[in-house]
Design a protein around this motif. Structure first.
Motif, PDB file in Angstrom:
ATOM      1  N   MET A   1      41.706  42.335  61.720  1.00  0.00           N
ATOM      2  CA  MET A   1      42.150  43.021  60.414  1.00  0.00           C
ATOM      3  C   MET A   1      43.594  43.525  60.302  1.00  0.00           C
ATOM      4  SD  MET A   1      39.471  43.742  59.173  1.00  0.00           S
ATOM      5  CE  MET A   1      38.075  44.228  58.829  1.00  0.00           C
ATOM      6  N   LEU A   2      44.556  42.275  60.941  1.00  0.00           N
ATOM      7  CA  LEU A   2      45.801  42.575  60.619  1.00  0.00           C
ATOM      8  C   LEU A   2      46.139  42.179  59.327  1.00  0.00           C
ATOM      9  CD1 LEU A   2      48.303  42.490  62.407  1.00  0.00           C
ATOM     10  CD2 LEU A   2      48.415  40.179  62.568  1.00  0.00           C
ATOM     11  N   ASN A   3      47.049  43.147  58.745  1.00  0.00           N
ATOM     12  CA  ASN A   3      47.596  43.009  57.442  1.00  0.00           C
ATOM     13  C   ASN A   3      46.404  43.307  56.185  1.00  0.00           C
ATOM     14  OD1 ASN A   3      49.858  42.666  55.924  1.00  0.00           O
ATOM     15  ND2 ASN A   3      50.101  40.415  56.200  1.00  0.00           N
ATOM     16  N   THR A   4      45.564  44.273  56.482  1.00  0.00           N
ATOM     17  CA  THR A   4      44.484  44.180  55.784  1.00  0.00           C
ATOM     18  C   THR A   4      44.815  44.950  54.406  1.00  0.00           C
ATOM     19  OG1 THR A   4      42.632  44.614  57.371  1.00  0.00           O
ATOM     20  CG2 THR A   4      42.213  45.469  55.308  1.00  0.00           C
ATOM     21  N   PRO A   5      45.669  45.722  54.278  1.00  0.00           N
ATOM     22  CA  PRO A   5      46.261  46.305  53.012  1.00  0.00           C
ATOM     23  C   PRO A   5      46.921  45.061  52.294  1.00  0.00           C
ATOM     24  CG  PRO A   5      46.908  47.799  54.667  1.00  0.00           C
ATOM     25  CD  PRO A   5      46.277  46.700  55.366  1.00  0.00           C
ATOM     26  N   ARG A   6      47.532  44.488  52.818  1.00  0.00           N
ATOM     27  CA  ARG A   6      48.278  43.140  52.056  1.00  0.00           C
ATOM     28  C   ARG A   6      47.044  42.193  51.319  1.00  0.00           C
ATOM     29  NH1 ARG A   6      52.170  42.515  48.733  1.00  0.00           N
ATOM     30  NH2 ARG A   6      53.156  40.541  49.033  1.00  0.00           N
ATOM     31  N   ARG A   7      46.103  42.072  52.231  1.00  0.00           N
ATOM     32  CA  ARG A   7      45.000  41.026  51.636  1.00  0.00           C
ATOM     33  C   ARG A   7      44.129  41.829  50.574  1.00  0.00           C
ATOM     34  NH1 ARG A   7      41.955  39.447  56.909  1.00  0.00           N
ATOM     35  NH2 ARG A   7      43.769  38.355  57.961  1.00  0.00           N
ATOM     36  N   LEU A   8      43.990  42.999  50.685  1.00  0.00           N
ATOM     37  CA  LEU A   8      43.259  43.772  49.584  1.00  0.00           C
ATOM     38  C   LEU A   8      44.294  43.708  48.293  1.00  0.00           C
ATOM     39  CD1 LEU A   8      41.797  47.124  51.179  1.00  0.00           C
ATOM     40  CD2 LEU A   8      40.625  45.720  49.359  1.00  0.00           C
ATOM     41  N   ALA A   9      45.470  43.993  48.636  1.00  0.00           N
ATOM     42  CA  ALA A   9      46.335  43.972  47.512  1.00  0.00           C
ATOM     43  C   ALA A   9      46.283  42.513  46.532  1.00  0.00           C
ATOM     44  CB  ALA A   9      47.913  44.195  47.781  1.00  0.00           C
ATOM     45  N   PHE A  10      46.346  41.459  47.290  1.00  0.00           N
ATOM     46  CA  PHE A  10      45.771  40.322  46.797  1.00  0.00           C
ATOM     47  C   PHE A  10      44.677  40.105  45.940  1.00  0.00           C
ATOM     48  CE2 PHE A  10      49.707  38.640  49.101  1.00  0.00           C
ATOM     49  CZ  PHE A  10      50.273  37.895  48.280  1.00  0.00           C
ATOM     50  N   PHE A  11      43.561  40.613  46.644  1.00  0.00           N
ATOM     51  CA  PHE A  11      42.315  40.485  46.086  1.00  0.00           C
ATOM     52  C   PHE A  11      42.164  41.322  44.766  1.00  0.00           C
ATOM     53  CE2 PHE A  11      37.876  42.355  46.349  1.00  0.00           C
ATOM     54  CZ  PHE A  11      37.154  41.116  46.241  1.00  0.00           C
ATOM     55  N   LEU A  12      42.913  42.603  44.607  1.00  0.00           N
ATOM     56  CA  LEU A  12      42.522  43.462  43.839  1.00  0.00           C
ATOM     57  C   LEU A  12      42.725  42.913  42.250  1.00  0.00           C
ATOM     58  CD1 LEU A  12      41.698  46.451  42.851  1.00  0.00           C
ATOM     59  CD2 LEU A  12      44.299  47.120  43.185  1.00  0.00           C
ATOM     60  N   PRO A  13      44.048  42.287  41.947  1.00  0.00           N
ATOM     61  CA  PRO A  13      43.972  41.569  40.622  1.00  0.00           C
ATOM     62  C   PRO A  13      43.103  40.714  40.395  1.00  0.00           C
ATOM     63  CG  PRO A  13      46.117  41.047  41.912  1.00  0.00           C
ATOM     64  CD  PRO A  13      45.339  42.026  42.754  1.00  0.00           C
ATOM     65  N   ASN A  14      42.655  39.710  41.198  1.00  0.00           N
ATOM     66  CA  ASN A  14      41.575  38.623  40.940  1.00  0.00           C
ATOM     67  C   ASN A  14      40.239  39.338  40.509  1.00  0.00           C
ATOM     68  OD1 ASN A  14      43.316  36.574  41.267  1.00  0.00           O
ATOM     69  ND2 ASN A  14      43.353  36.642  43.423  1.00  0.00           N
ATOM     70  N   THR A  15      40.196  40.892  41.237  1.00  0.00           N
ATOM     71  CA  THR A  15      38.776  41.317  41.199  1.00  0.00           C
ATOM     72  C   THR A  15      38.861  41.684  39.515  1.00  0.00           C
ATOM     73  OG1 THR A  15      38.791  42.316  43.114  1.00  0.00           O
ATOM     74  CG2 THR A  15      37.623  43.365  41.481  1.00  0.00           C
ATOM     75  N   PHE A  16      39.939  42.002  38.950  1.00  0.00           N
ATOM     76  CA  PHE A  16      39.810  42.268  37.422  1.00  0.00           C
ATOM     77  C   PHE A  16      39.762  41.014  36.699  1.00  0.00           C
ATOM     78  CE2 PHE A  16      41.874  46.402  39.038  1.00  0.00           C
ATOM     79  CZ  PHE A  16      41.360  47.223  38.024  1.00  0.00           C
ATOM     80  N   THR A  17      40.147  39.937  36.986  1.00  0.00           N
ATOM     81  CA  THR A  17      40.041  38.710  36.453  1.00  0.00           C
ATOM     82  C   THR A  17      38.787  38.505  36.352  1.00  0.00           C
ATOM     83  OG1 THR A  17      42.384  38.029  37.125  1.00  0.00           O
ATOM     84  CG2 THR A  17      40.903  36.294  36.319  1.00  0.00           C
ATOM     85  N   ALA A  18      37.862  38.413  37.498  1.00  0.00           N
ATOM     86  CA  ALA A  18      36.292  38.101  37.723  1.00  0.00           C
ATOM     87  C   ALA A  18      35.666  39.003  36.757  1.00  0.00           C
ATOM     88  CB  ALA A  18      36.013  38.289  39.397  1.00  0.00           C
ATOM     89  N   LEU A  19      36.025  40.268  36.669  1.00  0.00           N
ATOM     90  CA  LEU A  19      35.279  41.172  35.748  1.00  0.00           C
ATOM     91  C   LEU A  19      35.527  40.642  34.149  1.00  0.00           C
ATOM     92  CD1 LEU A  19      36.019  44.626  37.288  1.00  0.00           C
ATOM     93  CD2 LEU A  19      33.966  43.350  37.144  1.00  0.00           C
ATOM     94  N   ASN A  20      36.787  40.097  33.960  1.00  0.00           N
ATOM     95  CA  ASN A  20      37.134  39.377  32.534  1.00  0.00           C
ATOM     96  C   ASN A  20      36.170  38.254  32.225  1.00  0.00           C
ATOM     97  OD1 ASN A  20      38.247  37.947  30.698  1.00  0.00           O
ATOM     98  ND2 ASN A  20      40.094  37.538  31.572  1.00  0.00           N
ATOM     99  N   ILE A  21      35.872  37.438  33.386  1.00  0.00           N
ATOM    100  CA  ILE A  21      35.313  36.330  33.025  1.00  0.00           C
ATOM    101  C   ILE A  21      33.798  36.777  32.837  1.00  0.00           C
ATOM    102  CG2 ILE A  21      34.985  35.515  35.346  1.00  0.00           C
ATOM    103  CD1 ILE A  21      35.312  32.641  34.482  1.00  0.00           C
ATOM    104  N   ALA A  22      33.530  37.728  33.718  1.00  0.00           N
ATOM    105  CA  ALA A  22      32.144  38.317  33.730  1.00  0.00           C
ATOM    106  C   ALA A  22      31.676  38.767  32.047  1.00  0.00           C
ATOM    107  CB  ALA A  22      31.834  39.349  34.820  1.00  0.00           C
ATOM    108  N   CYS A  23      32.675  39.363  31.707  1.00  0.00           N
ATOM    109  CA  CYS A  23      32.404  39.899  30.280  1.00  0.00           C
ATOM    110  C   CYS A  23      32.205  38.792  29.417  1.00  0.00           C
ATOM    111  CB  CYS A  23      33.559  40.779  29.874  1.00  0.00           C
ATOM    112  SG  CYS A  23      33.719  42.322  30.714  1.00  0.00           S
TER     113      CYS A  23
END
Length: 183
Positions: A1-23
């Motif tokens: 679980m090393l560097n978990t906050p940083r991984r989450l930070a990279f995941f977050l914008p791509n989540t919004f992009t995935a929601l965009n394409i889902a729309c």
């Protein structure tokens, strides 16, 4: 679980992009079913997600080449394919080839606009967009569709509808500068 906050930070914008394409995907399904109001509103939601993903990436310092490409691919679906499908199903199914070609031109111009943006991303000022951004073109198609729910007689004026769609299509590939509001 090393560097978990940083991984989450990279995941977050791509989540919004995935929601965009889902729309975009769900708008196509709704448009296919003839649920034009719902298909339009879900594209508005996609535009909201699209406006958030880049901001989140900049705020968290997690911009990446992957994120840029994922965003552009999502934009082609949500703001190119889905609105083209929407206006085809709403306005153009009964007029033959021109009814097929007009929304195709919209989709093609949107894809060309995104390709030009990606190719020139390091060569042009970020203060302005070259040509109308594809989300704005898509929202113009949404606006037309929503307007037709209030004024259904507009559907009888096919040449006007074709001109409207083509105007926004060509505006996307124009050299007209549009403020980016990034600064």
């Amino acid at each position: 679980m090393l560097n978990t906050p940083r991984r989450l930070a990279f995941f977050l914008p791509n989540t919004f992009t995935a929601l965009n394409i889902a729309c975009g995907f769900f708008s196509i399904i709704l448009g296919w079913r003839g649920e034009f109001y719902q298909a339009s509103m879900i594209l508005v939601l996609g535009a909201i997600f699209d406006s958030v993903d880049g901001r989140v990436a900049r705020m968290t310092g997690t911009q990446s080449a992957f994120g840029e490409q994922f965003d552009s691919i999502s934009d082609v679906v949500t703001f190119g394919v889905a609105p083209a499908f929407l206006v085809y199903n709403k306005f153009f199914t009964d007029i033959g080839r021109i009814g097929l070609i007009t929304p195709f031109i919209f989709m093609l111009c949107g894809a060309l606009r995104l390709a030009r943006f990606n190719a020139n991303i390091d060569k042009v000022s970020s203060e302005y967009f070259q040509g109308l951004p594809i989300p704005s073109g898509a929202l113009a198609m949404v606006g037309l569709t929503l307007f037709s729910t209030v004024v259904p007689e507009i559907e009888n004026y096919k040449p006007l509808l074709i001109g409207y769609v083509l105007f926004y299509s060509f505006l996307m590939i124009s050299n007209v500068p549009f403020n980016s509001f990034k600064k």
